[in-house]
Design a protein around this motif. Structure first.
Motif, PDB file in Angstrom:
ATOM      1  N   THR A  60       0.840  -1.190   0.000  1.00  0.00           N
ATOM      2  CA  THR A  60       0.000   0.000   0.000  1.00  0.00           C
ATOM      3  C   THR A  60       0.879   1.245   0.000  1.00  0.00           C
ATOM      4  O   THR A  60       1.712   1.420   0.896  1.00  0.00           O
ATOM      5  CB  THR A  60      -0.916   0.020   1.241  1.00  0.00           C
ATOM      6  OG1 THR A  60      -1.693  -1.182   1.250  1.00  0.00           O
ATOM      7  CG2 THR A  60      -1.842   1.229   1.218  1.00  0.00           C
ATOM      8  N   GLY A  62       0.818   5.268   0.260  1.00  0.00           N
ATOM      9  CA  GLY A  62      -0.139   6.244   0.765  1.00  0.00           C
ATOM     10  C   GLY A  62       0.461   7.610   1.024  1.00  0.00           C
ATOM     11  O   GLY A  62       1.667   7.747   1.211  1.00  0.00           O
ATOM     12  N   ASN A  63      -0.428   8.614   1.020  1.00  0.00           N
ATOM     13  CA  ASN A  63      -0.085   9.982   1.405  1.00  0.00           C
ATOM     14  C   ASN A  63      -0.729  10.204   2.769  1.00  0.00           C
ATOM     15  O   ASN A  63      -1.950  10.244   2.869  1.00  0.00           O
ATOM     16  CB  ASN A  63      -0.661  10.955   0.363  1.00  0.00           C
ATOM     17  CG  ASN A  63      -0.465  12.418   0.744  1.00  0.00           C
ATOM     18  OD1 ASN A  63      -0.221  12.747   1.912  1.00  0.00           O
ATOM     19  ND2 ASN A  63      -0.574  13.299  -0.241  1.00  0.00           N
ATOM     20  N   ASN A  64       0.084  10.290   3.837  1.00  0.00           N
ATOM     21  CA  ASN A  64      -0.503  10.462   5.172  1.00  0.00           C
ATOM     22  C   ASN A  64      -0.505  11.926   5.600  1.00  0.00           C
ATOM     23  O   ASN A  64      -0.672  12.246   6.766  1.00  0.00           O
ATOM     24  CB  ASN A  64       0.236   9.593   6.201  1.00  0.00           C
ATOM     25  CG  ASN A  64       1.698   9.963   6.305  1.00  0.00           C
ATOM     26  OD1 ASN A  64       2.100  11.087   5.994  1.00  0.00           O
ATOM     27  ND2 ASN A  64       2.500   9.016   6.744  1.00  0.00           N
ATOM     28  N   ILE A 165      -1.908   9.346  -5.380  1.00  0.00           N
ATOM     29  CA  ILE A 165      -1.969   9.667  -3.942  1.00  0.00           C
ATOM     30  C   ILE A 165      -1.638  11.135  -3.721  1.00  0.00           C
ATOM     31  O   ILE A 165      -0.924  11.484  -2.782  1.00  0.00           O
ATOM     32  CB  ILE A 165      -1.013   8.771  -3.116  1.00  0.00           C
ATOM     33  CG1 ILE A 165       0.437   8.855  -3.637  1.00  0.00           C
ATOM     34  CG2 ILE A 165      -1.495   7.318  -3.114  1.00  0.00           C
ATOM     35  CD1 ILE A 165       1.478   8.367  -2.632  1.00  0.00           C
ATOM     36  N   ASP A 169      -4.496  11.093   2.868  1.00  0.00           N
ATOM     37  CA  ASP A 169      -5.326   9.907   3.108  1.00  0.00           C
ATOM     38  C   ASP A 169      -5.645   9.132   1.838  1.00  0.00           C
ATOM     39  O   ASP A 169      -6.410   8.174   1.899  1.00  0.00           O
ATOM     40  CB  ASP A 169      -6.617  10.261   3.875  1.00  0.00           C
ATOM     41  CG  ASP A 169      -6.296  10.797   5.270  1.00  0.00           C
ATOM     42  OD1 ASP A 169      -7.104  11.583   5.805  1.00  0.00           O
ATOM     43  OD2 ASP A 169      -5.225  10.450   5.802  1.00  0.00           O
ATOM     44  N   GLN A 170      -5.075   9.509   0.682  1.00  0.00           N
ATOM     45  CA  GLN A 170      -5.246   8.676  -0.518  1.00  0.00           C
ATOM     46  C   GLN A 170      -4.239   7.534  -0.467  1.00  0.00           C
ATOM     47  O   GLN A 170      -3.121   7.703   0.013  1.00  0.00           O
ATOM     48  CB  GLN A 170      -5.074   9.524  -1.783  1.00  0.00           C
ATOM     49  CG  GLN A 170      -6.234  10.508  -1.984  1.00  0.00           C
ATOM     50  CD  GLN A 170      -6.170  11.256  -3.294  1.00  0.00           C
ATOM     51  OE1 GLN A 170      -5.095  11.507  -3.842  1.00  0.00           O
ATOM     52  NE2 GLN A 170      -7.338  11.639  -3.816  1.00  0.00           N
ATOM     53  N   LYS A 171      -4.703   6.359  -0.943  1.00  0.00           N
ATOM     54  CA  LYS A 171      -3.863   5.161  -0.947  1.00  0.00           C
ATOM     55  C   LYS A 171      -4.062   4.424  -2.264  1.00  0.00           C
ATOM     56  O   LYS A 171      -5.158   4.464  -2.817  1.00  0.00           O
ATOM     57  CB  LYS A 171      -4.291   4.205   0.179  1.00  0.00           C
ATOM     58  CG  LYS A 171      -4.057   4.662   1.602  1.00  0.00           C
ATOM     59  CD  LYS A 171      -4.571   3.559   2.550  1.00  0.00           C
ATOM     60  CE  LYS A 171      -4.056   3.685   3.953  1.00  0.00           C
ATOM     61  NZ  LYS A 171      -4.471   4.858   4.704  1.00  0.00           N
ATOM     62  N   LYS A 173      -2.757   0.501  -4.288  1.00  0.00           N
ATOM     63  CA  LYS A 173      -2.032  -0.763  -4.187  1.00  0.00           C
ATOM     64  C   LYS A 173      -0.956  -0.768  -5.267  1.00  0.00           C
ATOM     65  O   LYS A 173      -1.242  -0.408  -6.420  1.00  0.00           O
ATOM     66  CB  LYS A 173      -2.993  -1.937  -4.404  1.00  0.00           C
ATOM     67  CG  LYS A 173      -3.929  -2.177  -3.214  1.00  0.00           C
ATOM     68  CD  LYS A 173      -3.164  -2.766  -2.063  1.00  0.00           C
ATOM     69  CE  LYS A 173      -4.076  -3.142  -0.918  1.00  0.00           C
ATOM     70  NZ  LYS A 173      -3.282  -3.550   0.263  1.00  0.00           N
TER      71      LYS A 173
END
Ligand code: 6Z9
Ligand code: ZN
Length: 263
Positions: A60, A62-64, A165, A169-171, A173
């Motif tokens: 995964t 992701g952009n946190n 991302i 909150d975008q993720k 695979k």
């Protein structure tokens, strides 16, 4: 995550108001100043296990809101430390398009363009990273300095998905790839010291290993990393670019900075 930023009213100079450890001892990152380095002949080459992931493995990306992070397989580990440290995630810190200087650790105050961190937890002692994150022997992070130079094919396994991302909150695979290719060739030359998370809550729980030799990415690859992401949500009216996501260097105090190499 909680509301903290690298600049402004919730910026790094204010982290300790809400996260007390950020104002405490053993903080990271630090400057590797030549006069403070001590050669330690007992420091063995770093050995990693199962870093060559199959493309059938799904990770995964992701952009946190603070960084771009990639989840890692729990088969991956560092096997050359006193305890086994199992991989959890990797992420980056970088500068900006106008200032390609965003590494966290510095060498004689030279700041590199970016820095890669591969975060592991002590799986001999703790069942998961959440339990390990605030323990003095909980985490081991491998740090890789990144400079602009030759194109880096391994980096493309991440960069080619970065437009999926863009916002917090975008993720997405992504297929597994050889994570070892993101590390420098030589794993026997590194800086070693006891430090902390470089983000809140800044727990002093990290055994830091920062490799002496940087990896390179091309200027185009750096610009993609430095300009693609936002720390704000997709629906936010005012998009906030995600860059300069590095903590300033912290006081070394009485800490020893060990090196596995001479001169
Ligand atoms: N520079 S650094 O100190 O290595 C470092 C970061 F800079 C960083 F942004 C992160 S974060 O992306 O999780 C956002 C804020 O914690 C981490 N997360 C670690 C520690 C916190 C708990 C946790 C849980 C699962 C996976 C990783 C982590 C981090 F360790
Ligand atoms: Zn980091």
């Amino acid at each position: 995550g909680a509301k903290w930023t690298y600049d402004g009213p919730q910026g790094q100079d204010h982290w300790s108001e809400r996260y007390p450890y950020c104002g405490g001892a053993l903080q990271s990152p630090i400057d590797f100043e030549s006069d403070l380095l001590r050669f330690d002949p007992t420091l063995r080459p770093i050995e990693v296990q199962n870093y060559k992931l199959s493309p059938n493995e799904q990770l995964t990306l992701g952009n946190n809101g603070h960084s771009v992070q990639l989840s890692l397989s729990p088969m991956m580990s560092i096997s050359s430390l006193h305890n086994r440290y199992t991989a959890a995630q990797l992420h980056f810190h970088w500068g900006s398009a106008s200032r390609p200087a965003g590494s966290e650790h510095t060498v004689n105050n030279k700041q590199y363009a970016a820095e890669l961190h591969v975060v592991h937890y002590n799986s001999d002692k703790y069942p998961n990273i959440s339990t390990a994150v605030d323990k003095s022997d909980g985490l081991a992070v491998l740090g890789v300095l990144v400079e602009v130079g030759m194109f880096n094919p391994a980096f493309e396994h991440i960069l080619k998905f970065i437009n999926g991302i863009k916002y917090r909150d975008q993720k997405v695979k992504v297929p597994g790839f050889n994570i070892r290719a993101l590390l420098p060739t030589r794993l026997d030359e590194y800086y070693r010291y006891d430090g902390s998370l470089t983000t809140p809550p800044c727990y002093p729980s990290v055994l830091w290993t920062v490799f002496r030799n940087p990896i390179t990415i091309s200027r185009k690859q750096f610009l993609t990393l430095a300009t693609a992401l936002y720390s704000s949500n997709a629906q936010d009216s005012a998009p906030m670019p995600l860059n300069n996501n590095y903590r300033k260097t912290q006081p070394v105090d009485s800490r020893l900075i060990l090196v596995s190499f001479k001169e």
